[in-house]
Write an enzyme that holds these catalytic residues in place. Structure first.
Site, mmCIF file in Angstrom:
data_model
loop_
_atom_site.group_PDB
_atom_site.id
_atom_site.type_symbol
_atom_site.label_atom_id
_atom_site.label_comp_id
_atom_site.label_asym_id
_atom_site.label_seq_id
_atom_site.Cartn_x
_atom_site.Cartn_y
_atom_site.Cartn_z
ATOM 1 N N CYS A 1 0.825 -1.207 0.339
ATOM 2 C CA CYS A 1 0.329 -0.012 -0.136
ATOM 3 C C CYS A 1 1.216 1.264 0.091
ATOM 4 O O CYS A 1 0.372 2.087 -0.616
ATOM 5 C CB CYS A 1 -0.555 -0.030 1.218
ATOM 6 S SG CYS A 1 -2.648 -1.008 1.206
ATOM 7 N N ASP B 1 10.467 -6.449 -8.892
ATOM 8 C CA ASP B 1 10.500 -7.150 -7.363
ATOM 9 C C ASP B 1 12.087 -6.405 -7.852
ATOM 10 O O ASP B 1 12.815 -6.521 -7.898
ATOM 11 C CB ASP B 1 10.495 -8.533 -7.854
ATOM 12 C CG ASP B 1 10.540 -9.167 -6.608
ATOM 13 O OD1 ASP B 1 9.657 -9.934 -5.838
ATOM 14 O OD2 ASP B 1 11.673 -9.250 -5.978
ATOM 15 N N HIS C 1 -6.165 -2.180 -1.030
ATOM 16 C CA HIS C 1 -5.478 -3.864 -0.153
ATOM 17 C C HIS C 1 -6.604 -4.428 -0.473
ATOM 18 O O HIS C 1 -7.318 -4.833 0.051
ATOM 19 C CB HIS C 1 -5.309 -3.122 1.338
ATOM 20 C CG HIS C 1 -4.982 -4.145 1.859
ATOM 21 N ND1 HIS C 1 -3.937 -4.975 2.579
ATOM 22 C CD2 HIS C 1 -5.155 -5.417 2.628
ATOM 23 C CE1 HIS C 1 -3.015 -5.642 3.102
ATOM 24 N NE2 HIS C 1 -4.415 -6.179 3.368
ATOM 25 N N ASN D 1 1.424 -16.951 -4.173
ATOM 26 C CA ASN D 1 1.737 -17.585 -2.850
ATOM 27 C C ASN D 1 0.706 -17.223 -2.269
ATOM 28 O O ASN D 1 0.387 -16.380 -2.362
ATOM 29 C CB ASN D 1 2.692 -16.879 -2.597
ATOM 30 C CG ASN D 1 3.930 -17.404 -4.091
ATOM 31 O OD1 ASN D 1 4.039 -18.515 -4.027
ATOM 32 N ND2 ASN D 1 5.419 -16.583 -3.545
ATOM 33 N N HIS E 1 0.008 -8.617 1.477
ATOM 34 C CA HIS E 1 -0.953 -7.339 0.564
ATOM 35 C C HIS E 1 -0.502 -7.794 -1.310
ATOM 36 O O HIS E 1 0.341 -8.613 -1.737
ATOM 37 C CB HIS E 1 -0.714 -6.382 0.000
ATOM 38 C CG HIS E 1 -0.965 -4.708 -0.679
ATOM 39 N ND1 HIS E 1 -1.598 -4.007 -0.755
ATOM 40 C CD2 HIS E 1 -1.489 -5.323 -2.038
ATOM 41 C CE1 HIS E 1 -2.374 -3.305 -1.494
ATOM 42 N NE2 HIS E 1 -2.268 -4.495 -2.811
ATOM 43 N N HIS F 1 0.050 -10.054 -4.799
ATOM 44 C CA HIS F 1 0.574 -10.037 -5.397
ATOM 45 C C HIS F 1 0.756 -11.175 -6.078
ATOM 46 O O HIS F 1 0.775 -11.759 -6.048
ATOM 47 C CB HIS F 1 1.976 -9.421 -5.222
ATOM 48 C CG HIS F 1 2.912 -10.349 -4.115
ATOM 49 N ND1 HIS F 1 1.976 -10.398 -2.272
ATOM 50 C CD2 HIS F 1 3.692 -11.135 -4.563
ATOM 51 C CE1 HIS F 1 3.371 -10.803 -2.542
ATOM 52 N NE2 HIS F 1 3.721 -11.434 -3.188
HETATM 53 P P1 AMP Z 1 5.852 -12.865 -2.122
HETATM 54 O O1 AMP Z 1 7.102 -14.125 -1.000
HETATM 55 O O2 AMP Z 1 4.956 -14.700 -2.876
HETATM 56 O O3 AMP Z 1 5.084 -12.782 -1.006
HETATM 57 O O4 AMP Z 1 6.627 -12.456 -2.883
HETATM 58 C C1 AMP Z 1 7.367 -10.700 -2.053
HETATM 59 C C2 AMP Z 1 8.322 -10.603 -3.047
HETATM 60 O O5 AMP Z 1 8.222 -8.936 -2.589
HETATM 61 C C3 AMP Z 1 9.212 -11.094 -2.577
HETATM 62 O O6 AMP Z 1 9.884 -11.682 -3.889
HETATM 63 C C4 AMP Z 1 10.204 -9.709 -2.871
HETATM 64 O O7 AMP Z 1 11.643 -9.546 -2.825
HETATM 65 C C5 AMP Z 1 9.500 -8.739 -3.338
HETATM 66 N N1 AMP Z 1 9.818 -7.583 -1.802
HETATM 67 C C6 AMP Z 1 10.139 -6.819 -1.069
HETATM 68 N N2 AMP Z 1 9.715 -5.689 -0.954
HETATM 69 C C7 AMP Z 1 9.574 -4.870 -2.371
HETATM 70 C C8 AMP Z 1 9.735 -3.983 -2.494
HETATM 71 N N3 AMP Z 1 10.359 -2.788 -1.262
HETATM 72 N N4 AMP Z 1 9.749 -3.579 -3.650
HETATM 73 C C9 AMP Z 1 10.304 -3.971 -4.934
HETATM 74 N N5 AMP Z 1 9.538 -5.867 -4.208
HETATM 75 C C10 AMP Z 1 9.877 -6.045 -3.230
HETATM 76 ZN ZN ZN Z 2 -1.893 -3.302 1.463
#
Ligand code: AMP
Ligand code: ZN
Length: 116
Positions: free
Chosen positions: A7, A30, A46, A86, A97, A99
């Site tokens: 968010c 990412d 959200h 995931n 959140h 994704h």
């Molecule tokens: P998940 O494990 O499916 O929740 O994936 C979370 C993803 O968010 C991971 O691939 C992280 O590398 C990515 N991530 C975490 N923080 C950031 C950020 N500030 N900007 C971009 N990607 C992020």
């Molecule tokens: Zn959010």
């Protein structure tokens, strides 16, 4: 969701490399890419995970998938891509959140899962 990481990215409070934005979804690269192309597509509003979606979320879920092909092609994955969402503890979701990971690149991304 004041303190939700994604968010805050949508609001511009935390910087990101934006790849796409419309009224409902936001996409950004990412921070720790697992493949040459690794983009996250998120609903601007959200939603915690696929476990918490309701009927009103159906359009934005569709939009998240509908932009994937364009995003992949524009960012160096011309011949396809993989979408990963995931969910929860078993899915090892780290950010609460919703994704979709769009992963790809010039070469095939590899086996779908490794047997454990
Ligand atoms: P998940 O494990 O499916 O929740 O994936 C979370 C993803 O968010 C991971 O691939 C992280 O590398 C990515 N991530 C975490 N923080 C950031 C950020 N500030 N900007 C971009 N990607 C992020
Ligand atoms: Zn959010």
């Amino acid at each position: 969701m004041d303190n939700c990481l994604f968010c805050r990215i949508v609001r511009g409070e935390i910087p990101s490399r934006k790849a796409y934005e419309d009224d409902e979804v936001f996409a950004f690269h990412d921070i720790n890419p697992q493949r040459p192309v690794h983009i996250l597509v998120i609903p601007k509003r959200h939603i915690t995970s696929l476990a918490t979606v309701s009927e009103v979320d159906t359009p934005v879920l569709g939009r998240m998938l509908a932009v994937a092909d364009q995003l992949a092609k524009e960012n160096g994955s011309p011949d396809g891509f993989r979408v990963i969402i995931n969910s929860g503890r078993i899915g090892q979701q780290e950010v609460g959140h919703l994704h979709a990971h769009i992963v790809g690149g010039p070469d095939p991304v590899g086996p779908m899962l490794k047997r454990v």
